[in-house]
Design an enzyme around this catalytic site. Sequence first.
Site, PDB file in Angstrom:
ATOM      1  N   ASP A 149     -30.595  -9.249  17.967  1.00  0.00           N
ATOM      2  CA  ASP A 149     -31.749  -9.584  17.143  1.00  0.00           C
ATOM      3  C   ASP A 149     -32.994  -9.693  18.015  1.00  0.00           C
ATOM      4  O   ASP A 149     -32.929 -10.162  19.148  1.00  0.00           O
ATOM      5  CB  ASP A 149     -31.514 -10.892  16.385  1.00  0.00           C
ATOM      6  CG  ASP A 149     -31.447 -12.107  17.299  1.00  0.00           C
ATOM      7  OD1 ASP A 149     -32.425 -12.887  17.338  1.00  0.00           O
ATOM      8  OD2 ASP A 149     -30.428 -12.290  17.986  1.00  0.00           O
ATOM      9  N   SER A 150     -34.115  -9.200  17.467  1.00  0.00           N
ATOM     10  CA  SER A 150     -35.418  -9.313  18.119  1.00  0.00           C
ATOM     11  C   SER A 150     -35.388  -8.650  19.505  1.00  0.00           C
ATOM     12  O   SER A 150     -35.121  -7.461  19.608  1.00  0.00           O
ATOM     13  CB  SER A 150     -35.843 -10.784  18.184  1.00  0.00           C
ATOM     14  OG  SER A 150     -37.198 -10.909  18.532  1.00  0.00           O
ATOM     15  N   ALA A 151     -35.629  -9.395  20.571  1.00  0.00           N
ATOM     16  CA  ALA A 151     -35.524  -8.816  21.913  1.00  0.00           C
ATOM     17  C   ALA A 151     -34.133  -8.238  22.149  1.00  0.00           C
ATOM     18  O   ALA A 151     -33.977  -7.207  22.818  1.00  0.00           O
ATOM     19  CB  ALA A 151     -35.834  -9.883  22.959  1.00  0.00           C
ATOM     20  N   ILE A 176     -31.312  -6.165  14.375  1.00  0.00           N
ATOM     21  CA  ILE A 176     -31.888  -7.138  13.466  1.00  0.00           C
ATOM     22  C   ILE A 176     -33.310  -7.473  13.918  1.00  0.00           C
ATOM     23  O   ILE A 176     -33.525  -7.901  15.049  1.00  0.00           O
ATOM     24  CB  ILE A 176     -31.028  -8.412  13.442  1.00  0.00           C
ATOM     25  CG1 ILE A 176     -29.567  -8.064  13.149  1.00  0.00           C
ATOM     26  CG2 ILE A 176     -31.570  -9.413  12.431  1.00  0.00           C
ATOM     27  CD1 ILE A 176     -28.586  -9.129  13.614  1.00  0.00           C
ATOM     28  N   HIS A 276     -39.400 -13.465  10.629  1.00  0.00           N
ATOM     29  CA  HIS A 276     -38.729 -13.302  11.916  1.00  0.00           C
ATOM     30  C   HIS A 276     -37.919 -14.559  12.236  1.00  0.00           C
ATOM     31  O   HIS A 276     -38.361 -15.680  12.004  1.00  0.00           O
ATOM     32  CB  HIS A 276     -39.759 -13.059  13.009  1.00  0.00           C
ATOM     33  CG  HIS A 276     -39.195 -12.476  14.253  1.00  0.00           C
ATOM     34  ND1 HIS A 276     -39.005 -11.115  14.408  1.00  0.00           N
ATOM     35  CD2 HIS A 276     -38.757 -13.047  15.410  1.00  0.00           C
ATOM     36  CE1 HIS A 276     -38.493 -10.886  15.605  1.00  0.00           C
ATOM     37  NE2 HIS A 276     -38.322 -12.038  16.230  1.00  0.00           N
TER      38      HIS A 276
END
Length: 313
Positions: A149-151, A176, A276
């Site tokens: 997810d994200s980074a 994600i 987010h």
Amino acid sequence: MTDYATLIDEETWAFIRKTQGSYPDDTTHFTIADQRRVYDAMCATFRRPHPPGVTATYRHFAGVPCRVYEVAPGTLTVMYFHGGGFVVGGLDSHDDVCAEICAATDHRVVSADYRLAPEHLHPAAFEDCRDATRAAHAAFGGRLLLAGDSAGANLAAAVAHDARGSGLPILGQVLIYGAFSEMIGTTGSYATHAEAPMLTRADVEFYRDIRMPAGKTAAGDPTAAPLADTDFSGLPPTFLLAAECDPLADDSPAYAERIAAAGGRAHCVIAPGLVHGFLRARHMSARAKAAFRQITDAVAALGRGEFPWPETR
């Protein structure tokens, strides 16, 4: 001005307020040590016990500290790379997420505690994720899925790009609310959701810059920004789930479109009204719970070698 009072429902607002109670909006102005302290404290307020039957053990793969989640012996390993802007997070921040993915799919999940910026600049995090993936496969055999997810979604995609031709049996990737672009735009979701709750465009700029060595950018480097690649052929089947109220929302469909244009299979869902970091809201928001179910269903389907989505978008 985006009307978040209309887009975001009350359950998600309750999640946002709970997050802000320990993780203020201006954390990028904190020292790195304080950013990590408040992020860890915030994650702890959402943490859930492991589902029954899930075991978690601590191991190193290629020198990278990892946590291995299992419910039964299996032949598929999900490599999970946590979010946190390449700066915060670790094995504890996403512990319950990984345990619940394991329980929902019966697949082994390996969470990698990759090195963080700014002490360890790019490509340190990418190298840790790449090397841990190779070492975990050497240890367990079987097949692989990449997730994050994200980074962590950025890192999973970077590993997928790098792994082409290596012989690693990667069945797919589940990404994600990822950050994939080499540039932060001023149009599309970067403009519409520049001041979104939970993550702003200024936050994205901070995290983009802090991971790169002085004088370097992600331009032309797919290990830093997968959308910077010039070749999207040979990538594994990919499921992407983005949050509507997120400056990064456009990165996921852009990445899916590049895979499809190269003849691959990718499917992208934009979760309506979510923000987010919504993974932590999965036990207090019906929308987040439904999105998390889509994630675990995607892991399960790709693990079976299926791609059940009718179209790429």
